[in-house]
Design a protein around this motif. Structure first.
Motif, PDB file in Angstrom:
ATOM      1  N   ALA A   1     -16.019  -6.555 -33.048  1.00  0.00           N
ATOM      2  CA  ALA A   1     -16.698  -5.990 -32.392  1.00  0.00           C
ATOM      3  C   ALA A   1     -15.554  -7.036 -30.905  1.00  0.00           C
ATOM      4  CB  ALA A   1     -17.590  -7.061 -32.000  1.00  0.00           C
ATOM      5  N   GLU A   2     -16.255  -6.623 -29.278  1.00  0.00           N
ATOM      6  CA  GLU A   2     -15.562  -7.150 -28.165  1.00  0.00           C
ATOM      7  C   GLU A   2     -16.149  -7.079 -27.480  1.00  0.00           C
ATOM      8  OE1 GLU A   2     -12.292  -3.576 -28.336  1.00  0.00           O
ATOM      9  OE2 GLU A   2     -10.829  -4.253 -29.211  1.00  0.00           O
ATOM     10  N   VAL A   3     -15.915  -8.681 -27.047  1.00  0.00           N
ATOM     11  CA  VAL A   3     -16.939  -8.986 -25.595  1.00  0.00           C
ATOM     12  C   VAL A   3     -16.073  -9.313 -24.982  1.00  0.00           C
ATOM     13  CG1 VAL A   3     -18.017 -10.449 -24.993  1.00  0.00           C
ATOM     14  CG2 VAL A   3     -18.618 -10.278 -27.133  1.00  0.00           C
ATOM     15  N   PRO A   4     -15.580  -7.978 -23.324  1.00  0.00           N
ATOM     16  CA  PRO A   4     -15.480  -7.916 -22.591  1.00  0.00           C
ATOM     17  C   PRO A   4     -15.109  -8.785 -21.276  1.00  0.00           C
ATOM     18  CG  PRO A   4     -16.281  -5.916 -22.215  1.00  0.00           C
ATOM     19  CD  PRO A   4     -16.882  -6.342 -23.775  1.00  0.00           C
ATOM     20  N   LYS A   5     -15.443  -9.940 -20.999  1.00  0.00           N
ATOM     21  CA  LYS A   5     -15.504 -11.418 -20.473  1.00  0.00           C
ATOM     22  C   LYS A   5     -14.840 -13.086 -20.830  1.00  0.00           C
ATOM     23  CE  LYS A   5     -20.765 -10.535 -20.984  1.00  0.00           C
ATOM     24  NZ  LYS A   5     -20.653 -10.635 -19.381  1.00  0.00           N
TER      25      LYS A   5
ATOM     26  N   THR B   1     -18.435 -24.121 -22.842  1.00  0.00           N
ATOM     27  CA  THR B   1     -17.881 -24.793 -23.745  1.00  0.00           C
ATOM     28  C   THR B   1     -18.529 -23.997 -24.911  1.00  0.00           C
ATOM     29  OG1 THR B   1     -20.693 -25.297 -23.715  1.00  0.00           O
ATOM     30  CG2 THR B   1     -19.040 -26.590 -22.689  1.00  0.00           C
ATOM     31  N   VAL B   2     -18.166 -24.654 -26.308  1.00  0.00           N
ATOM     32  CA  VAL B   2     -18.260 -23.747 -27.373  1.00  0.00           C
ATOM     33  C   VAL B   2     -20.041 -24.015 -27.508  1.00  0.00           C
ATOM     34  CG1 VAL B   2     -19.096 -23.386 -30.234  1.00  0.00           C
ATOM     35  CG2 VAL B   2     -16.744 -25.030 -28.725  1.00  0.00           C
ATOM     36  N   ARG B   3     -21.096 -24.290 -27.067  1.00  0.00           N
ATOM     37  CA  ARG B   3     -22.004 -23.924 -26.992  1.00  0.00           C
ATOM     38  C   ARG B   3     -22.321 -22.573 -26.301  1.00  0.00           C
ATOM     39  NH1 ARG B   3     -21.979 -25.919 -31.300  1.00  0.00           N
ATOM     40  NH2 ARG B   3     -21.773 -27.195 -32.017  1.00  0.00           N
ATOM     41  N   ASP B   4     -22.442 -22.756 -25.347  1.00  0.00           N
ATOM     42  CA  ASP B   4     -22.503 -22.227 -24.196  1.00  0.00           C
ATOM     43  C   ASP B   4     -21.720 -20.550 -24.849  1.00  0.00           C
ATOM     44  OD1 ASP B   4     -23.524 -22.858 -22.206  1.00  0.00           O
ATOM     45  OD2 ASP B   4     -21.964 -23.496 -20.998  1.00  0.00           O
ATOM     46  N   ILE B   5     -19.960 -20.780 -25.669  1.00  0.00           N
ATOM     47  CA  ILE B   5     -19.690 -18.990 -25.514  1.00  0.00           C
ATOM     48  C   ILE B   5     -20.492 -18.895 -27.171  1.00  0.00           C
ATOM     49  CG2 ILE B   5     -17.879 -18.991 -27.676  1.00  0.00           C
ATOM     50  CD1 ILE B   5     -15.920 -20.834 -26.096  1.00  0.00           C
ATOM     51  N   GLU B   6     -21.393 -19.941 -27.747  1.00  0.00           N
ATOM     52  CA  GLU B   6     -22.205 -19.263 -28.831  1.00  0.00           C
ATOM     53  C   GLU B   6     -23.034 -18.335 -28.500  1.00  0.00           C
ATOM     54  OE1 GLU B   6     -21.897 -23.039 -32.004  1.00  0.00           O
ATOM     55  OE2 GLU B   6     -23.463 -22.989 -30.499  1.00  0.00           O
ATOM     56  N   LYS B   7     -24.124 -18.911 -27.100  1.00  0.00           N
ATOM     57  CA  LYS B   7     -25.186 -18.447 -26.560  1.00  0.00           C
ATOM     58  C   LYS B   7     -24.481 -16.791 -26.194  1.00  0.00           C
ATOM     59  CE  LYS B   7     -27.323 -22.321 -25.680  1.00  0.00           C
ATOM     60  NZ  LYS B   7     -27.214 -23.330 -24.929  1.00  0.00           N
ATOM     61  N   LEU B   8     -23.596 -16.190 -25.349  1.00  0.00           N
ATOM     62  CA  LEU B   8     -23.639 -15.742 -25.298  1.00  0.00           C
ATOM     63  C   LEU B   8     -22.358 -14.365 -25.525  1.00  0.00           C
ATOM     64  CD1 LEU B   8     -21.222 -17.161 -21.495  1.00  0.00           C
ATOM     65  CD2 LEU B   8     -23.470 -16.472 -21.162  1.00  0.00           C
ATOM     66  N   VAL B   9     -22.050 -15.188 -26.681  1.00  0.00           N
ATOM     67  CA  VAL B   9     -21.219 -13.987 -27.607  1.00  0.00           C
ATOM     68  C   VAL B   9     -22.561 -13.273 -27.918  1.00  0.00           C
ATOM     69  CG1 VAL B   9     -20.024 -13.478 -29.660  1.00  0.00           C
ATOM     70  CG2 VAL B   9     -19.305 -14.801 -27.711  1.00  0.00           C
ATOM     71  N   LYS B  10     -23.356 -13.958 -28.920  1.00  0.00           N
ATOM     72  CA  LYS B  10     -24.719 -13.339 -28.977  1.00  0.00           C
ATOM     73  C   LYS B  10     -25.278 -12.127 -28.728  1.00  0.00           C
ATOM     74  CE  LYS B  10     -29.447 -15.053 -31.564  1.00  0.00           C
ATOM     75  NZ  LYS B  10     -29.679 -13.674 -30.618  1.00  0.00           N
ATOM     76  N   GLN B  11     -25.786 -13.273 -27.066  1.00  0.00           N
ATOM     77  CA  GLN B  11     -27.087 -11.797 -26.604  1.00  0.00           C
ATOM     78  C   GLN B  11     -25.292 -10.833 -25.852  1.00  0.00           C
ATOM     79  OE1 GLN B  11     -26.644 -14.332 -22.180  1.00  0.00           O
ATOM     80  NE2 GLN B  11     -28.016 -15.641 -23.425  1.00  0.00           N
ATOM     81  N   GLU B  12     -24.160 -11.051 -25.910  1.00  0.00           N
ATOM     82  CA  GLU B  12     -23.279  -9.642 -25.947  1.00  0.00           C
ATOM     83  C   GLU B  12     -24.152  -8.637 -27.125  1.00  0.00           C
ATOM     84  OE1 GLU B  12     -21.559  -8.413 -23.383  1.00  0.00           O
ATOM     85  OE2 GLU B  12     -22.790  -9.854 -22.354  1.00  0.00           O
TER      86      GLU B  12
END
Length: 153
Positions: free
Chosen positions: A128-132, A138-149
């Motif tokens: 997958a590619e996430v264009p953001k 933070t790592v915690r924010d990255i976890e949430k945002l990547v999962k959402q995407e």
């Protein structure tokens, strides 16, 4: 690309044009837990700090006329080289068998530069590619945002 999940040991590479963060998922997609396994940075001062001279000038067709020539944008050139360097790093790690699946997280421009330079060995492992741009999160924010995407894809 099909709907990707963050399975155990899936790598997530979060990058911009000057730094990259390598993360590995320790759990599953339902509750991702990303661990930092490495990083790369590039010292890339502004173009003005890297330029040595004034832009050159060339003779025009008219009498006594000169035109300025565009100078090389060293800062932009270094950004593009970083994508090529990162592609090489990913190839070496893929060839060594360090990862089977990878999610790339970067701005659309950086993703394009990466895709252009990436070896087929790595492209085959991109799930997958996430264009953001998430490099300053933070790592915690990255976890949430990547999962959402990935859920939204």
């Amino acid at each position: 690309m099909s709907k990707a999940k963050l399975t155990r040991d899936t790598w997530v590479v979060v990058t911009d044009s000057e730094k990259a963060l390598f993360l590995r998922n320790l759990t599953d997609h339902a509750d991702p837990n990303l661990e930092i396994i490495g990083s790369e940075t590039q010292d890339n001062p502004s173009d003005q700090a890297q330029s040595a001279n004034r832009p050159g000038r060339k003779q025009d067709t008219g009498p006594g006329q000169k035109s300025a020539m565009e100078d090389t944008d060293w800062h932009q050139l270094a950004k593009e080289r970083f994508a090529a360097d990162l592609s090489d790093i990913l190839y070496k790690k893929a060839y060594a068998g360090e990862f089977d699946r990878v999610v790339l997280v970067a701005s659309p421009e950086v993703l394009g530069n990466l895709r252009q330079d990436m070896h087929k060995e790595v492209l085959a492992r991109v799930v997958a590619e996430v264009p953001k741009t998430l490099t300053n999160h933070t790592v915690r924010d990255i976890e949430k945002l990547v999962k959402q995407e990935l859920d939204a894809a």
